[in-house]
Design a protein around this motif. Sequence first.
Motif, mmCIF file in Angstrom:
data_model
loop_
_atom_site.group_PDB
_atom_site.id
_atom_site.type_symbol
_atom_site.label_atom_id
_atom_site.label_comp_id
_atom_site.label_asym_id
_atom_site.label_seq_id
_atom_site.Cartn_x
_atom_site.Cartn_y
_atom_site.Cartn_z
ATOM 1 N N HIS A 103 56.044 29.115 -9.229
ATOM 2 C CA HIS A 103 55.465 30.432 -9.482
ATOM 3 C C HIS A 103 56.279 31.110 -10.569
ATOM 4 C CE1 HIS A 103 53.494 34.173 -8.952
ATOM 5 N NE2 HIS A 103 54.474 34.777 -8.294
ATOM 6 N N GLY A 104 55.625 31.561 -11.632
ATOM 7 C CA GLY A 104 56.368 32.220 -12.691
ATOM 8 C C GLY A 104 55.474 32.691 -13.815
ATOM 9 N N ASP A 161 50.965 29.745 -10.550
ATOM 10 C CA ASP A 161 51.111 30.019 -9.124
ATOM 11 C C ASP A 161 50.451 28.872 -8.367
ATOM 12 O OD1 ASP A 161 51.471 31.014 -6.633
ATOM 13 O OD2 ASP A 161 50.263 32.818 -6.887
ATOM 14 N N GLY A 162 51.221 27.826 -8.099
ATOM 15 C CA GLY A 162 50.656 26.645 -7.468
ATOM 16 C C GLY A 162 49.679 25.955 -8.406
ATOM 17 N N SER A 163 48.465 25.721 -7.923
ATOM 18 C CA SER A 163 47.444 25.052 -8.735
ATOM 19 C C SER A 163 46.759 26.015 -9.697
ATOM 20 C CB SER A 163 46.384 24.406 -7.826
ATOM 21 O OG SER A 163 45.761 25.392 -7.020
ATOM 22 N N PHE A 164 46.960 27.339 -9.512
ATOM 23 C CA PHE A 164 46.335 28.329 -10.393
ATOM 24 C C PHE A 164 47.206 28.528 -11.629
ATOM 25 C CE2 PHE A 164 45.743 32.775 -11.777
ATOM 26 C CZ PHE A 164 44.387 32.726 -12.058
ATOM 27 N N LYS A 165 46.558 28.541 -12.799
ATOM 28 C CA LYS A 165 47.329 28.663 -14.037
ATOM 29 C C LYS A 165 46.547 29.419 -15.088
ATOM 30 C CE LYS A 165 49.757 25.823 -17.488
ATOM 31 N NZ LYS A 165 50.128 24.446 -17.889
ATOM 32 N N ILE A 166 47.225 30.306 -15.806
ATOM 33 C CA ILE A 166 46.671 30.977 -16.983
ATOM 34 C C ILE A 166 47.532 30.581 -18.175
ATOM 35 C CG2 ILE A 166 46.228 33.191 -18.122
ATOM 36 C CD1 ILE A 166 45.865 34.448 -15.369
#
Length: 221
Positions: A2-3, A98-103
């Motif tokens: 997460h970052g 954030d885990g599998s979520f990415k921007i």
Amino acid sequence: MHGIYFSVNNDKEGFQLPVNPEKVGVTNDGDGEEFTIAKIGNVNVPKDGKLKTYEIESFFPSQQYSFVVTKAKNPDYYVDRIEKWKENKWPVRFIYMDGSFKINELVTVESFKYDETGGSADVNFTLQLKQYKDFSPAKMKVVKPKTTNKAKVVTKKTPPRQTKKPQPKTYSLVKGDSLWKVAQKFLGSGTRYPEIAKLNGIKPSQYRRLPIGLKVKIPPK
């Protein structure tokens, strides 16, 4: 993992946000036109969506609290850089994981508000970003002049000198290293850290506990 990470000019300048916000606000509005048609009523004609906007609220710590996710610098360090990016209207690489979520977007700094928390020297801030799309015109095609039947001039091409140092196949981690830093050093961009993790079988749960001296294989640049 997460970052939130920001960088400009091909990762030559940037930082990881020291305190992760509770949430990242994302606005993705459409841009349709509404018309009124007899016996039908209102209809909406969809168009391409507007540029996405992001809002982040957090603070820059004046000391290394236990919940700070990276080695924090003085709050002025972060404030000065964001102000410079905003003033120069530079495109900023914005990465949120954030885990599998990415921007992973290019954005511009639209608004940057901040104030110091009384007595603690921490700096609270609200950062508003807008999606950036490159609108520079395509490069013009260069038409070479036709050659005549006159005597041709032959020029011998000499191979360019090898100025770059050979890329190592493995690297031993030192204190303060992370996969992000190794990818930025050897691959030219910190965002390529998943390639190193995959090549070496490093799971996301191990990212923050990499031992000093661990030898990692470096993928081709």
